[in-house]
Design a protein around this motif. Structure first.
Motif, PDB file in Angstrom:
ATOM      1  N   ALA A   1       5.327  17.857  -2.486  1.00  0.00           N
ATOM      2  CA  ALA A   1       4.637  18.406  -1.324  1.00  0.00           C
ATOM      3  C   ALA A   1       3.369  19.149  -1.749  1.00  0.00           C
ATOM      4  O   ALA A   1       2.303  18.976  -1.152  1.00  0.00           O
ATOM      5  CB  ALA A   1       5.574  19.343  -0.554  1.00  0.00           C
TER       6      ALA A   1
ATOM      7  N   HIS B   1       1.675  18.669  -4.489  1.00  0.00           N
ATOM      8  CA  HIS B   1       0.736  17.667  -4.980  1.00  0.00           C
ATOM      9  C   HIS B   1       0.005  17.007  -3.800  1.00  0.00           C
ATOM     10  O   HIS B   1      -1.206  16.787  -3.855  1.00  0.00           O
ATOM     11  CB  HIS B   1       1.504  16.628  -5.794  1.00  0.00           C
ATOM     12  N   LEU B   2       0.756  16.723  -2.736  1.00  0.00           N
ATOM     13  CA  LEU B   2       0.159  16.123  -1.547  1.00  0.00           C
ATOM     14  C   LEU B   2      -0.861  17.074  -0.920  1.00  0.00           C
ATOM     15  O   LEU B   2      -1.958  16.662  -0.540  1.00  0.00           O
ATOM     16  CB  LEU B   2       1.248  15.794  -0.523  1.00  0.00           C
ATOM     17  N   ILE B   3      -0.493  18.355  -0.824  1.00  0.00           N
ATOM     18  CA  ILE B   3      -1.378  19.325  -0.175  1.00  0.00           C
ATOM     19  C   ILE B   3      -2.649  19.526  -1.008  1.00  0.00           C
ATOM     20  O   ILE B   3      -3.744  19.656  -0.470  1.00  0.00           O
ATOM     21  CB  ILE B   3      -0.625  20.653   0.049  1.00  0.00           C
ATOM     22  N   LYS B   4      -2.467  19.501  -2.332  1.00  0.00           N
ATOM     23  CA  LYS B   4      -3.644  19.649  -3.204  1.00  0.00           C
ATOM     24  C   LYS B   4      -4.566  18.439  -3.116  1.00  0.00           C
ATOM     25  O   LYS B   4      -5.771  18.549  -3.298  1.00  0.00           O
ATOM     26  CB  LYS B   4      -3.196  19.805  -4.666  1.00  0.00           C
TER      27      LYS B   4
ATOM     28  N   ARG C   1       2.174   7.512  -6.627  1.00  0.00           N
ATOM     29  CA  ARG C   1       1.284   8.564  -7.118  1.00  0.00           C
ATOM     30  C   ARG C   1       1.862   9.964  -6.941  1.00  0.00           C
ATOM     31  O   ARG C   1       1.257  10.947  -7.365  1.00  0.00           O
ATOM     32  CB  ARG C   1      -0.077   8.457  -6.417  1.00  0.00           C
TER      33      ARG C   1
ATOM     34  N   LEU D   1       3.634  14.442   7.613  1.00  0.00           N
ATOM     35  CA  LEU D   1       2.437  14.356   6.765  1.00  0.00           C
ATOM     36  C   LEU D   1       1.176  14.532   7.605  1.00  0.00           C
ATOM     37  O   LEU D   1       0.244  15.223   7.199  1.00  0.00           O
ATOM     38  CB  LEU D   1       2.398  13.014   6.029  1.00  0.00           C
ATOM     39  N   ALA D   2       1.165  13.903   8.765  1.00  0.00           N
ATOM     40  CA  ALA D   2       0.000  14.041   9.637  1.00  0.00           C
ATOM     41  C   ALA D   2      -0.167  15.497  10.053  1.00  0.00           C
ATOM     42  O   ALA D   2      -1.283  16.030  10.065  1.00  0.00           O
ATOM     43  CB  ALA D   2       0.167  13.137  10.862  1.00  0.00           C
TER      44      ALA D   2
ATOM     45  N   ALA E   1       6.112  10.368   8.479  1.00  0.00           N
ATOM     46  CA  ALA E   1       4.731  10.071   8.878  1.00  0.00           C
ATOM     47  C   ALA E   1       4.181  11.213   9.732  1.00  0.00           C
ATOM     48  O   ALA E   1       3.050  11.674   9.528  1.00  0.00           O
ATOM     49  CB  ALA E   1       4.694   8.752   9.643  1.00  0.00           C
TER      50      ALA E   1
ATOM     51  N   ALA F   1      -0.371   5.238   5.966  1.00  0.00           N
ATOM     52  CA  ALA F   1       0.428   4.101   5.488  1.00  0.00           C
ATOM     53  C   ALA F   1       1.821   4.125   6.091  1.00  0.00           C
ATOM     54  O   ALA F   1       2.364   3.078   6.468  1.00  0.00           O
ATOM     55  CB  ALA F   1       0.509   4.118   3.963  1.00  0.00           C
TER      56      ALA F   1
ATOM     57  N   ARG G   1       0.837  -1.209   0.000  1.00  0.00           N
ATOM     58  CA  ARG G   1       0.000   0.000   0.000  1.00  0.00           C
ATOM     59  C   ARG G   1       0.873   1.261   0.000  1.00  0.00           C
ATOM     60  O   ARG G   1       0.592   2.220  -0.699  1.00  0.00           O
ATOM     61  CB  ARG G   1      -0.918  -0.033   1.232  1.00  0.00           C
TER      62      ARG G   1
ATOM     63  N   HIS H   1      -1.484  17.468   7.167  1.00  0.00           N
ATOM     64  CA  HIS H   1      -2.907  17.191   6.982  1.00  0.00           C
ATOM     65  C   HIS H   1      -3.751  17.942   7.994  1.00  0.00           C
ATOM     66  O   HIS H   1      -4.821  18.462   7.686  1.00  0.00           O
ATOM     67  CB  HIS H   1      -3.170  15.687   7.098  1.00  0.00           C
TER      68      HIS H   1
ATOM     69  N   ARG I   1      -5.271  16.478  -0.521  1.00  0.00           N
ATOM     70  CA  ARG I   1      -5.239  16.310   0.912  1.00  0.00           C
ATOM     71  C   ARG I   1      -5.907  15.026   1.399  1.00  0.00           C
ATOM     72  O   ARG I   1      -5.286  14.216   2.086  1.00  0.00           O
ATOM     73  CB  ARG I   1      -5.982  17.518   1.463  1.00  0.00           C
ATOM     74  N   GLU I   2      -7.134  14.802   0.981  1.00  0.00           N
ATOM     75  CA  GLU I   2      -7.860  13.638   1.505  1.00  0.00           C
ATOM     76  C   GLU I   2      -7.536  12.369   0.731  1.00  0.00           C
ATOM     77  O   GLU I   2      -7.539  11.276   1.282  1.00  0.00           O
ATOM     78  CB  GLU I   2      -9.373  13.879   1.489  1.00  0.00           C
ATOM     79  N   LYS I   3      -7.247  12.523  -0.571  1.00  0.00           N
ATOM     80  CA  LYS I   3      -7.040  11.336  -1.399  1.00  0.00           C
ATOM     81  C   LYS I   3      -5.632  10.782  -1.317  1.00  0.00           C
ATOM     82  O   LYS I   3      -5.403   9.623  -1.622  1.00  0.00           O
ATOM     83  CB  LYS I   3      -7.340  11.675  -2.869  1.00  0.00           C
ATOM     84  N   LEU I   4      -4.654  11.629  -0.982  1.00  0.00           N
ATOM     85  CA  LEU I   4      -3.276  11.156  -1.016  1.00  0.00           C
ATOM     86  C   LEU I   4      -2.527  11.463   0.285  1.00  0.00           C
ATOM     87  O   LEU I   4      -1.898  10.570   0.857  1.00  0.00           O
ATOM     88  CB  LEU I   4      -2.552  11.785  -2.213  1.00  0.00           C
ATOM     89  N   LEU I   5      -2.612  12.704   0.746  1.00  0.00           N
ATOM     90  CA  LEU I   5      -1.833  13.093   1.933  1.00  0.00           C
ATOM     91  C   LEU I   5      -2.231  12.269   3.154  1.00  0.00           C
ATOM     92  O   LEU I   5      -1.368  11.660   3.793  1.00  0.00           O
ATOM     93  CB  LEU I   5      -2.037  14.587   2.198  1.00  0.00           C
ATOM     94  N   ALA I   6      -3.517  12.221   3.436  1.00  0.00           N
ATOM     95  CA  ALA I   6      -3.970  11.497   4.629  1.00  0.00           C
ATOM     96  C   ALA I   6      -3.659  10.000   4.531  1.00  0.00           C
ATOM     97  O   ALA I   6      -3.098   9.422   5.470  1.00  0.00           O
ATOM     98  CB  ALA I   6      -5.459  11.743   4.855  1.00  0.00           C
ATOM     99  N   PRO I   7      -3.986   9.337   3.380  1.00  0.00           N
ATOM    100  CA  PRO I   7      -3.658   7.904   3.304  1.00  0.00           C
ATOM    101  C   PRO I   7      -2.160   7.630   3.408  1.00  0.00           C
ATOM    102  O   PRO I   7      -1.752   6.655   4.032  1.00  0.00           O
ATOM    103  CB  PRO I   7      -4.156   7.506   1.903  1.00  0.00           C
ATOM    104  N   LEU I   8      -1.341   8.525   2.832  1.00  0.00           N
ATOM    105  CA  LEU I   8       0.103   8.296   2.900  1.00  0.00           C
ATOM    106  C   LEU I   8       0.603   8.434   4.328  1.00  0.00           C
ATOM    107  O   LEU I   8       1.445   7.642   4.780  1.00  0.00           O
ATOM    108  CB  LEU I   8       0.839   9.267   1.965  1.00  0.00           C
ATOM    109  N   ALA I   9       0.072   9.412   5.058  1.00  0.00           N
ATOM    110  CA  ALA I   9       0.450   9.568   6.465  1.00  0.00           C
ATOM    111  C   ALA I   9       0.100   8.302   7.237  1.00  0.00           C
ATOM    112  O   ALA I   9       0.899   7.790   8.025  1.00  0.00           O
ATOM    113  CB  ALA I   9      -0.263  10.782   7.062  1.00  0.00           C
TER     114      ALA I   9
ATOM    115  N   LEU J   1       0.959   4.254  -2.891  1.00  0.00           N
ATOM    116  CA  LEU J   1       0.733   5.671  -2.602  1.00  0.00           C
ATOM    117  C   LEU J   1       1.929   6.514  -3.034  1.00  0.00           C
ATOM    118  O   LEU J   1       1.769   7.584  -3.628  1.00  0.00           O
ATOM    119  CB  LEU J   1       0.436   5.873  -1.113  1.00  0.00           C
TER     120      LEU J   1
END
Lengths: 201, 201
Positions: B32, B34-37, A19, A50-51, A47, B49, A12, A54, B39-47, A16
């Motif tokens: 960074a 891209h992650l901020i843009k 992407r 990123l948190a 980690a 993971a 996973r 977010h 936010r919910e689809k990539l930044l949060a899941p990556l944090a 991520l």
């Protein structure tokens, strides 16, 4: 990587990472391994970072910059000149200009360019807010720092048209030879622009 | 990026991303943003993971693979043939072989190659454990899948020497023309190896 060669958590993480811009599936695997190898020094801090991003990062309601406060640090800074607003396409452009410290004014991120092909209309961009700011009376100059592309040009023209009644002067970045650039490697458009705008030495 | 153009949280995120292999300061900034843009689809899941990986990922005490269990999924798999152990330098090599599904045996990650220049000695690598496994009686063949470099070669020779008393057969990956490869682009060493090992058609 097949499912059974490592845990699904690693799988996973790789998906991520792949992407992110600049990372493909192969480099995402390398990055994941590098993270796992540097567990305490890199994986854990990343980690946390990123948190935190977010949790805290937001978009400035005045200028469209990303920051941990709204209005952003730039908009709040009293040492900045609020009579100049520099219009950029993306936050990355704002960062680039900030690194150069070329301007001590404020910014406005419109979030892209008009594009007939991609169907991006004026109302899809953060332009109305710019006109509002320009009409507030405090602003004297709008610098259009959009990219030197066809779409950037179109957008600049459109914004200039919209600003006609706002009693602000509108300028754009100069075209010319990049500092350190070699003429032999430059395209003709740039050379023509540089020649046209030549200045006394 | 200067400190005042965005929050220190973003700055810290960029610095950490820039330490991933394949990302420099410039692409870290893009990542960074891209992650901020997203936010919910990539930044949060990556944090999430990364936190999960930090929590759960461990190194297999038998073979050196990374996984969420110890022994790892591969070592525990009853469908795998424990009489063949494939020796690789790094976990990335193990993953590459697993993707190819070329082997249904077990692995052993030694963690690098011997190197006089970089001062890497046998005791710095996970070799003693390999000899132990080879001497256990269950193992019939050791496949040396180290990289086809000078250091890889040296390491393979050293391991072969250490395995002399273990009553196992030692093999190495074949050299030859890569599948899909064009002769014109191959180095002479590969062509010589491929010619030497030519097979009836």
């Amino acid at each position: 990587m097949t499912q059974n060669s490592s845990g699904s958590e690693i799988e996973r993480l790789i998906q991520l990472l792949a992407r992110l811009p600049g990372l493909g599936p192969r480099s995402a695997r390398r990055a994941a391994l590098h993270l796992i190898k540097n567990r305490e020094k890199l994986l854990a801090p990343l980690a946390t970072a990123l948190a935190a991003a977010h949790e805290n990062v937001t978009i400035c309601s005045a200028c469209g910059n990303v920051d941990t406060t709204d209005p952003c640090t730039l908009c709040k800074d009293p040492r900045r000149d609020p009579s100049i607003i520099c219009v950029v396409e993306e936050v990355g452009d704002l960062w680039a200009l900030e690194r150069s410290a070329a301007l001590n004014g404020l910014y406005h991120v419109i979030g892209g360019t008009l594009s007939a092909i991609e169907g991006i209309r004026p109302e899809d961009l953060n332009i109305s807010k710019l006109i509002e700011r320009a009409a507030s009376g405090e602003v004297k100059e709008i610098v259009l720092a959009v990219n030197a592309t066809v779409d950037g040009h179109t957008t600049a023209h459109y914004i200039t048209e919209r600003l006609k009644d706002c009693n602000v002067s509108v300028s754009r970045l100069a075209h010319g030879v990049p500092v350190g650039g070699e003429l032999d490697y430059l395209d003709e458009g740039t050379l023509i622009a540089a020649m046209k705008s030549r200045r006394p030495f």
